[in-house]
Structures are given as structure tokens and as C-alpha cells.
Design a protein around this motif. Structure first.
Motif, short mmCIF file in Angstrom:
data_model
loop_
_atom_site.label_atom_id
_atom_site.label_comp_id
_atom_site.label_asym_id
_atom_site.label_seq_id
_atom_site.Cartn_x
_atom_site.Cartn_y
_atom_site.Cartn_z
N VAL A 1 22.85 -14.20 7.12
CA VAL A 1 22.91 -14.70 5.75
C VAL A 1 22.57 -13.56 4.81
N PRO B 1 21.77 -21.05 -9.18
CA PRO B 1 21.71 -22.27 -8.37
C PRO B 1 20.82 -22.10 -7.15
N SER C 1 20.65 -19.09 -4.24
CA SER C 1 21.32 -17.90 -4.75
C SER C 1 20.50 -16.62 -4.52
#
Ligand SMILES: Nc1ncnc2c1ncn2[C@@H]1O[C@H](COP(=O)(O)OP(=O)(O)O)[C@@H](O)[C@H]1O
Ligand SMILES: [Mg+2]
Lengths: 228, 409
Positions: free
Chosen positions: A20, A41, A44
Motif C-alpha cells: 500500500v 478523504p 489518503s
């Protein structure tokens, strides 16, 4: 010299085979005395970025200069010292020690420093006064409202004369009125004591207290605006 | 740099927060330390009792027994041949420089009668030196003298057991008793000595002049011979020298050739006694070691609770790390917590140990001795246990990642 400078910072979390990219090449300059809000958001990379700024975590690549000094080569205990001396944290969930009085919570950072017991209580009292909590020194967190608990946390962040306060969604658990009070306290600390404040928020009302708004999306900085 | 006083303060505070749990954790150490102190007390009580018994025998003793001669190729047992004489006794006194006192013993079992009471006991014929050899005082009356020995006077000294059996509340000094129907005047009373290391009642005895024993009570076919000779050496260091001097002298006097075996045996009583003292000490160590196991179990209890505590307080650890606690700040906090638990437990354990020893000695009728050494030993052992079993949880706490710890629910 900027108080905070990040150069192409990336952060990659590996969970099994999946990587990730929480941060992608984030380069930012924040000057001393700035009041910046980070928006974006959920997921993020805001918290990841704050943790790196707060020396709780290290970037996967890129450089982070704090007051001009590169911290990437430092050991765990050196980072502890930097957090103790230069950085104050304010969290969404307050993170106070339970069953421990307000003044003892505020004294906590000074326990890992060379202050005498006397200095500790004097400074803690002064910090509590600064956040408007005089007279509540011996209250435990469960005897204080959310706003008051967050004030104790702010006093704890101030007590070692930190030059930077990092606040990750500090008003996330508070109602609108209390949120406004906390934001006014941050503003006061920023203008009166010239403390650099970086805060993460979802809410535009909250972000409006700051002069600069940095927006994150998928680990990238997508906008960076300073009010004139 | 670690701020020790505030680390101690932090540790005490968290122990106070969980009072009940802290107390229960301490209990393991309380029992462990209490057991160590009690067991050591029981052991050293036993050692001391044995030591007292040994010194009641008299110190630096040698015993010379006749016999062990070879007669026509058959080796006879010790004491089977009357080879020791009164003259040997005198020669040893005269010629062995390492010897302090010598006394012959010519003894037997005899029936004693006083009034309508009677008692059967060992009657020991000896010389006045015997009382010095055995370090034995008189409670009242006078000892018999060399002159009594020369004249074979019919006088006797009585042990406490004999007096209790024959006289009751009557003062025995000056009374006449009959030994094997021969009348003897009681001239003195021997002080109470209690049991010998072999469990014999040392007070069940009568001392009379050796010559009287030979001529009037236990005559043999070999006049002038004695059953055994007791010797007291000048000092502990002189024991071996005395043994050698006596053996040499007796071989010469008994005209024993180079290749012949001795017709006597010299026994070092003190050495034999010390063996039983040694075994009591070994027993003390063994008891202490067994009790230490319970202390170790208490330590494991501490480790268990500390591990639970570290998990429960993960968020607290995260907060501390975020505001600047370093690796050793966290480690010391938990080690000091474990140490405090074990030392407070140890302090209570000392109290339990001391009272436990008292109670045990009352119930068992056995002396127990709580020595300062055993207390400090048990206490410092509890401290070591605390540090040892506190280290792993403390180490685990210090390895936590601050971000994960702060997020811990
Ligand atoms: N410890 C972690 N391990 C794996 N992935 C993580 C970890 N922390 C954050 N992430 C991932 O990184 C990304 C950014 O997370 P975060 O910085 O918490 O976002 P935000 O604070 O902006 O909501 C998310 O996709 C999140 O799932
Ligand atoms: Mg976040």
C-alpha cells in the motif's frame, strides 16, 4: 530555514504480498509559526504523514529535515528525545492516562526530561492555566468533559515548550461549540507563542482557522493553498 | 538520561491503581520468602542442637580401645583383648606433649539401691581428670580426688537421671547407696548434660574411682587393666599429633614389631561427631533449596501479571513513548514495578518466616534459629527473582511500536 521540510517522502506498507503506497513523493515546506491544515478523504495518507512529521515513524524513502537536521539516520531513542523536546501531539481520542490527574498527565513529558519535581508541577500548573483549566489540576480524565480533556492534552503538548504542535483530527470527538473553543486556543497559541501548528481535519469550518490548507488524495498532495 | 526517582514514582502509582492484583501477586513471594526463612531456621536449629550435643561430649576427644590383635592368625574385634593398662594411661599423660588430660575407664552395668528404690545403670570407674575431659561441672558436692583413687574409696558422683530415679526430692549428697550391694557415699552431683549425639542419656551414669571399680565391682582376670582410655588433646589442631604420639608410645610399650598390627585402636570422637554436624548443614541447604522453588514459583506469578499488565497498558506505553519515553525508561518502569512487588512481598515474607519458625518450633518442640544471614539471603533472592522475572515483560513493553501502541484498543 523552514522548520519542516520533506523531500519526496514515500511510505509503503506491506501486508503480505500487497503493498500500500500510503504516501507518494510528498515534498512540503512549512515555515516556523505557520498554521496549516491538512485535509483529504479517509485513507489518503494524512495520519501517515503526521506520524512521520512527529518522528513516530520513518519514511520508506525520501528525506525529512526537522529544523534543518535530517532525522532519517537517527535511532529510536534519539527520536524519543526529539519528540520530547520539539513536538507536542494532540490526538482525536485525547490519549490521556486514565486514573491519573490532569496535572500528572501534563507532567508526563517532563518525567522523561531533567526537570525537578518542583519545576514539573510549576510548569504543569502554568500550562493548565494557559489552556484555561486552572482549578482542575486534580481532576481525573473521567471527571472532565471532552473539551476539557482535549485542553489537558494541549497543555501536555505545550509543557516542554515544543516548537511544533501536531494535531490529528483534534476536534473529531467534539461538538461544534467545543471544537470552536479548541480552535481558538490553537489560534491563540499560534499567534501569541508563535508555535507552528499542523492539524488534520475533515471539516472546512475547522480548516478555516488556518491560513494554509494542504489537500491529500491517495498519498499525493493535490493542492496547497495559502490565504493572502 | 533516565530519571530514576520519577520512574519509581510511576511504578508505585500503577501498583496502587491495581491494589488487589498487586497484593495477590505479592502473596507468591510472601510465601516463598517465608518458606525459605522457615526452612533455614529449622535446619540451623537442628545444626545447633547437634552442635550443642557434640560440645556436651567434651571437645577434642580421642578414645583408645583395646584389642584388634591377631591371635593365631584370627583377627579379634575391637575390645576383645584387655591390652590397655593403668600404666599406659599414666605414660600417655607423661610422654605425649599434645595431650592435655588422660583418664581410664573401667565400667559396667550394675544394680543400684537406695532405701526401697532401685535402678540399673552404667557405673564408670575413672580418675578425677575425667571431669575435665568431658567439661563436666558438679552441681553440688565435691569431685573425688587422686587420694580417693589411691585408696579405692567407696565414693561416687551421680548423674541427674540416677538422682531423679532414686532420690526424688531428698538431697543425695552424703547419702549412702548400694552398688552391687557395696555401700558407696554420694559426694557430688553431676550437672545435667542431656542427650549425646548418639541419643544416649548422658545423665544416666555414676562415676566412681577407677581402682574401686576394679577391685570391688568389676574385677577381671587381668588386674590393672582398663576397658578404654579417654584423652583430651591440647587443642583441635593437636588432635592428629596426639593420635600419632599415642600410637607410637603404645606400640613401643606393648612391644609391637614393625610388621605387626596395633593391639589397640585410637578413635577421633570429635571427627565422628563433626560428620553428623555436617549432615545437618547439608539438610539445611536442602530444605532451603526446596523452599526456594516456591520463591521461583512466586517469581513466575510476577512475570505472568506483568505480561498481562503490559498488554493492558499498551496504550499507556504508546502515550509515554509519544511524549518522549526511551527504551530504558519503559523497561525500568516495568522492572521497578516487578521489583517493588517482589521486595514488598519479601518484607512481608520475612515477618511470615519469623513467626512461622516460632510456631513450628512450638508445635514440633524443635529449636529453630532465624539468622540475619538467612533473612538477607531470602530478601535479596526475592529481589533477584523480581528483576529476573520482570525483565522479559519490560523488554516486551519496550519493543512496542508507538504508533501501534497508541492505536491499541
Ligand atoms: N500500519 C499500517 N499497515 C498497513 N497499512 C496502513 C497502516 N497504516 C495506514 N495504512 C494504510 O495507509 C493508507 C493511509 O492511511 P492513513 O494515513 O491512516 O490515512 P488517513 O489518516 O488519511 O485516513 C491507508 O490505505 C491505510 O489503510
Ligand atoms: Mg487518519
Amino acid at each position: 530555514m523552514a522548520i519542516i521540510e520533506t523531500r519526496e517522502i514515500t511510505k509503503v506498507y506491506k501486508i503480505g504480498d500487497i503493498a500500500v503506497n500510503a504516501l507518494n513523493s510528498v515534498s512540503l515546506l512549512i515555515e516556523k509559526g505557520e498554521f496549516a491544515a491538512i485535509m483529504g478523504p479517509s485513507g489518503s495518507g494524512k495520519s501517515t504523514f503526521m506520524n512521520i512529521l512527529g518522528c513516530l515513524d520513518k519514511p520508506t524513502s525520501g528525506r525529512y529535515l526537522l529544523e534543518g537536521a535530517d532525522i532519517s539516520g537517527l535511532r529510536k531513542d534519539d527520536l524519543s528525545t526529539i519528540r520530547n523536546k520539539n513536538i507536542g501531539f494532540v490526538f482525536q481520542g485525547f490519549n490521556l492516562l486514565p486514573r491519573t490527574s490532569a496535572i500528572e498527565n501534563v507532567e508526563l513529558p517532563m518525567l522523561y526530561n531533567s526537570f525537578s519535581a518542583n519545576e514539573r508541577s510549576q510548569r504543569a500548573e502554568a500550562a493548565l492555566k494557559k489552556v484555561g483549566l486552572s482549578g482542575r489540576e486534580n481532576h481525573h480524565p473521567n471527571q472532565l468533559s471532552g473539551g476539557q480533556q482535549q485542553r489537558v492534552a494541549i497543555a501536555r503538548a505545550l509543557v516542554n515548550n515544543a516548537s511544533i504542535i501536531l494535531a490529528d483530527e483534534p476536534t473529531g470527538n467534539l461538538d461544534t461549540k467545543t471544537s470552536a473553543e479548541i480552535m481558538e486556543l490553537f489560534t491563540k497559541l499560534n499567534t501569541e507563542s508563535n508555535i507552528t501548528i499542523i492539524l488534520v481535519t475533515h471539516e472546512h469550518d475547522i480548516a478555516a482557522y488556518s491560513r494554509r490548507i494542504i489537500k491529500f488524495l491517495d498519498g499525493y498532495v493535490v493542492s496547497d493553498e495559502t490565504k493572502t | 538520561m533516565i530519571n530514576i526517582p520519577s520512574t519509581i514514582k510511576i511504578s508505585f502509582k500503577s501498583l496502587r491503581v491495581n491494589k488487589m492484583r498487586s497484593a495477590l501477586t505479592m502473596l507468591g513471594i510472601v510465601i516463598g520468602v517465608g518458606a525459605v526463612i522457615t526452612m533455614l531456621a529449622v535446619g540451623s536449629g537442628a545444626s545447633q542442637k547437634i552442635e550443642e550435643q557434640i560440645s556436651s561430649m567434651g571437645s577434642n576427644l580421642l578414645m583408645i580401645l583395646p584389642g584388634a590383635t591377631t591371635a593365631g592368625g584370627v583377627r579379634m574385634g575391637i575390645g576383645t583383648q584387655p591390652t590397655l593398662s593403668m600404666d599406659d594411661t599414666e605414660a600417655i599423660q607423661r610422654e605425649c606433649p599434645s595431650v592435655l588430660y588422660v583418664a581410664p575407664i573401667h565400667s559396667g552395668i550394675a544394680q543400684i539401691i537406695y532405701g526401697n528404690q532401685n535402678w540399673s545403670t552404667g557405673v564408670v570407674g575413672t580418675t578425677p581428670s575425667m571431669l575435665y575431659i568431658r567439661d563436666w561441672q558438679l552441681e553440688q558436692g565435691r569431685p573425688f580426688t587422686e587420694e580417693d583413687v589411691r585408696n579405692a574409696s567407696k565414693v561416687c558422683l551421680l548423674g541427674q537421671t540416677v538422682i531423679d530415679s532414686l532420690f526424688g526430692s531428698i538431697n543425695p549428697v552424703g547419702q549412702i547407696i548400694r552398688i552391687k550391694n557395696v555401700p558407696f557415699t554420694v559426694i557430688g552431683v553431676l550437672e545435667k548434660k542431656g542427650q549425646s549425639p548418639m541419643g544416649q542419656d548422658q545423665d544416666d551414669t555414676i562415676y566412681i574411682p577407677v581402682t574401686t571399680a576394679q577391685k570391688k565391682l568389676f574385677g577381671t582376670a587381668f588386674p590393672g587393666m582398663v576397658r578404654l582410655i579417654m584423652v583430651k588433646a591440647q587443642s583441635k589442631e593437636d588432635l592428629n599429633a596426639a593420635e600419632k604420639q599415642i600410637a607410637e608410645l603404645l606400640r613401643q610399650r606393648h612391644r609391637i614389631g614393625q610388621k605387626q598390627d596395633d593391639d589397640f585402636t585410637v578413635r577421633n570422637l570429635t571427627q565422628a561427631m563433626q560428620a553428623s554436624e555436617q549432615s545437618a548443614k547439608v539438610m539445611t541447604l536442602l530444605l532451603g533449596a526446596i523452599a526456594s522453588v516456591s520463591l521461583l514459583v512466586g517469581g513466575i506469578g510476577i512475570m505472568n501479571i506483568m505480561l498481562v499488565s503490559v498488554t493492558e497498558r499498551t496504550r499507556e506505553i504508546g502515550i509515554r513513548m509519544a511524549v518522549g519515553a526511551k527504551t530504558w525508561d519503559i523497561r525500568l518502569q516495568f522492572i521497578i514495578e516487578a521489583l517493588t512487588l517482589s521486595l514488598i512481598g519479601g518484607a512481608f515474607g520475612i515477618i511470615i518466616g519469623i513467626s512461622g519458625s516460632k510456631v513450628l518450633s512450638m508445635i514440633a518442640g524443635w529449636p529453630t534459629i532465624v539468622s540475619p544471614l538467612s533473612i538477607s539471603l531470602a530478601f535479596s533472592f526475592s529481589g533477584i527473582v523480581g528483576i529476573f522475572f520482570g525483565f522479559y515483560p519490560a523488554y516486551k513493553a519496550s519493543l512496542l511500536d508507538p504508533i501501534d501502541a497508541l492505536r491499541y484498543e
